[in-house]
Design a protein around this motif. Structure first.
Motif, short mmCIF file in Angstrom:
data_model
loop_
_atom_site.label_atom_id
_atom_site.label_comp_id
_atom_site.label_asym_id
_atom_site.label_seq_id
_atom_site.Cartn_x
_atom_site.Cartn_y
_atom_site.Cartn_z
N VAL A 183 -4.82 -5.67 -7.67
CA VAL A 183 -4.92 -4.39 -6.95
C VAL A 183 -6.39 -4.17 -6.57
O VAL A 183 -7.29 -4.35 -7.39
N CYS A 184 -6.61 -3.81 -5.30
CA CYS A 184 -7.98 -3.75 -4.77
C CYS A 184 -8.27 -2.44 -4.05
O CYS A 184 -7.37 -1.82 -3.47
N TYR A 231 -0.33 -10.16 -10.04
CA TYR A 231 -0.71 -9.14 -9.06
C TYR A 231 -2.20 -8.87 -9.13
O TYR A 231 -2.84 -9.11 -10.18
N SER A 247 0.93 -8.87 -4.49
CA SER A 247 1.88 -9.47 -5.43
C SER A 247 1.98 -10.94 -5.05
O SER A 247 2.33 -11.26 -3.91
N LEU A 254 -0.67 1.89 -6.95
CA LEU A 254 -0.02 1.06 -5.93
C LEU A 254 1.16 0.28 -6.49
O LEU A 254 1.16 -0.12 -7.64
N VAL A 261 3.53 -2.85 -7.21
CA VAL A 261 3.53 -4.33 -7.27
C VAL A 261 4.91 -4.76 -7.75
O VAL A 261 5.48 -4.12 -8.63
N ALA A 265 -2.53 -3.80 -2.67
CA ALA A 265 -2.16 -4.63 -3.82
C ALA A 265 -1.60 -5.95 -3.30
O ALA A 265 -0.97 -5.99 -2.23
N GLU A 297 -2.65 1.26 -10.76
CA GLU A 297 -3.73 1.93 -10.02
C GLU A 297 -3.15 2.69 -8.81
O GLU A 297 -3.76 2.73 -7.75
N SER A 309 0.86 -1.17 0.00
CA SER A 309 0.00 0.00 0.00
C SER A 309 0.90 1.23 0.00
O SER A 309 2.08 1.13 -0.36
N LYS A 354 -6.73 1.30 -0.12
CA LYS A 354 -6.36 0.42 -1.24
C LYS A 354 -5.23 -0.52 -0.82
O LYS A 354 -4.43 -0.17 0.03
#
Lengths: 214, 214
Positions: free
Chosen positions: B112-113, B110, B65, B101, B103, B63, B99, B18, B61
């Motif tokens: 991303v959320c 990966y 990996s 973030l 990775v 991520a 996005e 993050s 947010k």
């Protein structure tokens, strides 16, 4: 977004069980993870369409039987591709009762939990369970989801979050079980299999297989 | 209760990242699971003591990996056994921004959320993230937690829910890294290793190793 990246997440294969009144019931899930260590808690994710979801809601308890590489794949058929609303799934397997809940004998370990919290989504409930009891059973490696796909050749039930419409990697002509998605890959041509041959995953008869071309 | 049964749950090994303001940060976790398929969402579990937890809270947010069997185990040392409060962990690895973030490149995929929900426990937060983007990177099998333990010979950081005090399976005399718990098992006797030898997991010098007898 490339959804196939989700397939790189690692999972096990679990039989999540609970009670419908006095009647034991359960389903197959691949989503379970330990959240806290002391006191221990485990989170599982269960589709709203799985009958087991409403049974966990009502009883406030669930059990996780951790399948091993030696577990009869037929158990995945029985518990993963039928609904506990209509079938007494536990009639066909040997199980014992721990903290009031059924756990199967043909597993490498079990964990019994009491629901202490939950998180809702559009399709699944994440239940957080405080561990009431846990023990090892047979001494075999746990079945991973990857092992199930590559060695047992199983597919995802449609209720699984990991189910992908585009997941099919079927050869040009194939016989596919219409109940569980198992693709026949034996050496004997499918047409020559005996009439009493059954799907090795869900035990349905030869007649439920569909020939697929593409 | 036999807590060793929890070890039969299957996990991957993930770098959860993050932002701390503009500064990328992250930690190692083994708890991530897909919850819904469409729209896709993923749940992760992060200890309150991991600095990444508060960074995810602030940015909303995270991520993931997904480490592969080929990923340099040193990444687990950098991200799993140091705090992002004090160290710019991303300085030592090659990464890209998705996005917003970070990775890492040395991973098999990966995801991303964006955080859409969370569930608190005494020690960990379960974050539910709606997937913003995902892709595959190198074509290697995902590292499972079991692979990390048996092949890479890694131990659990103390913040991991899977950490067990009684987990040690150290031979009678062993040299153990006091930072990451790595047990030296090379052919060269430990005393004869060169002075600039470093722990293969956390890159700490030879001097942090302690001789253990039992």
């Amino acid at each position: 977004m490339n959804k196939s990246a989700f397939r790189k997440l690692s999972y096990g294969v679990y039989l999540i069980s609970s009670l419908d009144g006095d009647r034991p019931t359960g389903c197959i899930a691949n989503s379970a993870m330990q959240i806290t260590s002391d006191p221990a808690s485990i989170a599982i994710s269960i589709n709203h369409d799985n009958y087991t979801n409403s049974c966990i809601e009502r009883t406030g308890k669930f059990a996780i039987s951790i399948l091993s590489e030696n577990t009869d794949p037929g158990i995945i058929g029985t518990f993963g591709f039928q609904s506990g609303k209509n079938v007494n799934k536990f009639d066909s397997v040997s199980y014992k009762t721990v903290e009031g809940l059924p756990v199967i004998e043909d597993a490498c370990a079990y964990i019994v939990c009491q629901v202490v919290n939950k998180m809702e989504t559009d399709s699944h409930t994440v239940f957080l369970g405080k561990v009431l009891d846990a023990d090892n059973l047979e001494n075999a490696p746990a079945m991973t989801y990857s092992y199930y796909h590559t060695v047992v050749k199983g597919k995802s039930p449609k209720n699984a979050p990991t189910y992908l419409k585009e997941e099919e990697t079927i050869p040009k002509t194939a016989y596919v079980c219409s109940v569980c998605g198992y693709v026949y890959e034996g050496e004997t041509p499918f047409e020559e299999l005996p009439d009493d041959w059954k799907c090795p995953i869900c035990k349905q008869p030869k007649s439920v297989f569909k020939k697929q071309e593409r």
